[in-house]
Scaffold this active site. Structure first.
Site, mmCIF file in Angstrom:
data_model
loop_
_atom_site.group_PDB
_atom_site.id
_atom_site.type_symbol
_atom_site.label_atom_id
_atom_site.label_comp_id
_atom_site.label_asym_id
_atom_site.label_seq_id
_atom_site.Cartn_x
_atom_site.Cartn_y
_atom_site.Cartn_z
ATOM 1 N N GLN A 213 43.033 33.772 32.626
ATOM 2 C CA GLN A 213 44.387 33.863 33.159
ATOM 3 C C GLN A 213 44.846 35.281 33.511
ATOM 4 O OE1 GLN A 213 46.844 31.957 34.384
ATOM 5 N NE2 GLN A 213 45.277 30.375 34.385
ATOM 6 N N GLU B 211 32.230 26.337 20.455
ATOM 7 C CA GLU B 211 31.959 25.239 21.381
ATOM 8 C C GLU B 211 30.464 24.946 21.483
ATOM 9 O OE1 GLU B 211 35.994 25.848 24.070
ATOM 10 O OE2 GLU B 211 34.090 26.617 24.823
ATOM 11 N N VAL C 63 30.582 54.994 41.887
ATOM 12 C CA VAL C 63 31.695 55.240 42.800
ATOM 13 C C VAL C 63 31.982 56.738 42.826
ATOM 14 C CG1 VAL C 63 33.340 54.791 40.926
ATOM 15 C CG2 VAL C 63 34.122 54.730 43.285
ATOM 16 N N GLY D 195 34.344 37.367 40.257
ATOM 17 C CA GLY D 195 34.883 36.525 39.197
ATOM 18 C C GLY D 195 36.298 36.071 39.514
ATOM 19 N N PHE D 196 37.026 35.656 38.484
ATOM 20 C CA PHE D 196 38.378 35.128 38.687
ATOM 21 C C PHE D 196 39.296 36.149 39.351
ATOM 22 C CE2 PHE D 196 36.970 32.325 35.168
ATOM 23 C CZ PHE D 196 37.255 31.109 35.753
ATOM 24 N N GLY D 197 39.221 37.406 38.913
ATOM 25 C CA GLY D 197 40.073 38.420 39.496
ATOM 26 C C GLY D 197 39.730 38.693 40.953
ATOM 27 N N ASP E 245 39.032 41.396 32.840
ATOM 28 C CA ASP E 245 38.508 41.828 31.544
ATOM 29 C C ASP E 245 38.197 43.315 31.497
ATOM 30 O OD1 ASP E 245 38.662 39.184 30.916
ATOM 31 O OD2 ASP E 245 36.513 38.817 30.852
#
Length: 448
Positions: free
Chosen positions: A331, A184, A96, A25-27, A313
């Site tokens: 962000q 939306e 893990v 994802g974004f991270g 997140d």
């Protein structure tokens, strides 16, 4: 036949520190892009082979965009020479082991020097198994495609029945959750009802199509400012959306949604956008997890470990300004990913790490053509056309890949002038498990 026992992660040995990133994802992508591979071997593991721009999922679900315009293959993103020691594997991480410093997958284990957990969130049904079984989530591209098929199958069936009760249930759409996704999606459906569907289905009276937006709190868009919530409620009501505040859905069996207090809505489509929870990985101690997120310090290090990190997140970083952690938007993940890459380089050099400080660039939500709200820094609140233009610009800017930016922009420009809404194709008919009536319909009309 595929023999799983003959598969392995097949990651080459290395003398460099190995950074394992779980999640594209974004991270995850921002860590990998900034690390490059000069000083590290970077291994990314994910259950899908693409990075998706999830804020636009609702447009895929409502036929405004095609899936490939909001997604970019991970191998393409990291295919250049500067990422020659980057390795992607399409696999789910099952757990893990912090003691042995290994991660576990169905095709084998992999040791790590540094582990970055960037798994994001998954849909939260709050323990309601009936809703989980029958509702439509909207967190992944397959979810959006399932919902798109369901919507257009409902319209097709509504055009072929003379039973007013059946037709009404096909034309009632319930969206649970008044956050950005719910608002939306409701706005997009209302735009379709006004501009698209009457032309596609001239025999159906779409004045009978009801769009319900159900929110458990006393206002829509609870994370945004009261000013934006108030404007959004007015926009929704102007579009003819039935908004129910302080309302909770208790049950949904695929045909009837029951709201706390006894009200029932006959509907064959309920979209669940009421909440998310962290996509946790087994193996971390219980004290490192709080409210479904992983506790981290100001360097994104997981509580109790100096070589395991969590970003985006899934990470819960408590600060004076953000006592409940940062908002679950793109962000924080982007900014944490970029800083973590710098801190890993500092770490192997024995330098002091830099603390994370979130720069809040604001929040946006769109409710339809020329209708949007924006909470910007310095307590600036926009509404209407200017907020709508801001929303368009920001979403184009953060799409991955020039092609995707061009495709999405051209789609939006075309739709603005023509009121058209993409290719409304039922590519893969959706049948809810246990829905015998829908199964019979698909089989009878040879839709598969």
């Amino acid at each position: 036949m595929l023999d799983i026992d003959k598969l392995s992660l097949n990651i080459p040995d290395t003398t460099k520190p190995r950074v394992v990133i779980i999640g594209g994802g974004f991270g995850g992508i921002n860590v990998a892009q900034k690390l490059k591979c000069k000083d590290f071997q970077v291994v990314m593991l994910d259950r899908q082979n693409y990075h998706g721009f999830w804020p636009l999922l609702y447009q895929v679900a409502t036929a405004g965009l095609e899936p490939d315009s909001i997604a970019e293959p991970l191998r393409k993103m990291f295919g250049s020479d500067e990422f020659e020691d980057f390795h992607f594997r399409l696999v789910k991480v099952n757990g893990v082991n912090p003691i042995s410093k290994t991660i576990h997958t169905i095709v084998g284990d992999l040791p790590y020097d540094y582990l970055i957990i960037a798994t994001g969130t998954k849909t939260n049904y709050f323990g309601n198994e009936e809703v989980k079984k029958n509702a439509f989530p909207l967190k992944q591209i397959p979810h959006a495609l399932n919902l798109r098929s369901q919507l257009f199958q409902c319209f097709e069936q509504a055009s072929m029945t003379a039973d007013p009760d059946l037709q009404q249930s096909l034309l009632n759409f319930v969206i649970v959750g008044g956050g950005p996704t719910g608002v939306e999606t409701a706005g997009a459906l209302a735009e379709m009802r006004k501009h698209i569907l009457p032309t596609d289905y001239p025999g159906v009276d779409f004045s009978r199509m009801n769009i319900y937006l159900i929110e458990g709190m006393d206002r829509v868009l609870p994370p945004m400012s009261p000013e934006s919530s108030e404007k959004t409620l007015k926009y929704l009501q102007d579009l003819g959306i039935i908004v129910k505040l302080n309302a909770l859905v208790e049950t949904y069996d695929g045909y009837v949604a029951t709201i706390k207090g006894g009200e029932q809505i006959q509907t064959q489509t309920l979209v669940w956008a009421a909440g998310v929870q962290g996509a946790l990985i087994d193996g971390l101690p219980a004290e490192a997890v709080e409210r479904g997120r992983i506790l981290v310090n100001r360097y994104n290090q997981v509580l109790g470990y100096d070589n395991i990190f969590a970003i985006g997140d899934i990470a819960l970083m408590k600060t004076d300004k953000w006592p409940k952690g940062h908002p679950g938007v793109a962000q924080p993940a982007i900014q944490q990913g970029k800083l973590l890459a710098k801190n890993l380089k500092r770490l192997i050099k024995g330098e002091q790490l830099e603390e994370f400080e979130y720069f809040d660039k604001g929040s946006l939500a769109i409710i339809g053509r020329n209708r949007a709200v924006a909470d910007l820094p310095k307590d600036i609140h926009l509404g209407g056309f200017f907020a709508w233009v801001t929303w368009l610009f920001v979403h184009i800017m953060y799409l991955i890949g020039f092609r995707n930016k061009l495709v999405v922009l051209s789609n939006w420009v075309y739709r603005f002038f023509t009121y058209e809404n993409g290719t409304r194709l039922i590519i893969r008919p959706f049948v809810r498990k246990g829905d015998r009536a829908k199964r019979q319909f698909v089989d009878k009309y040879n839709m598969e």
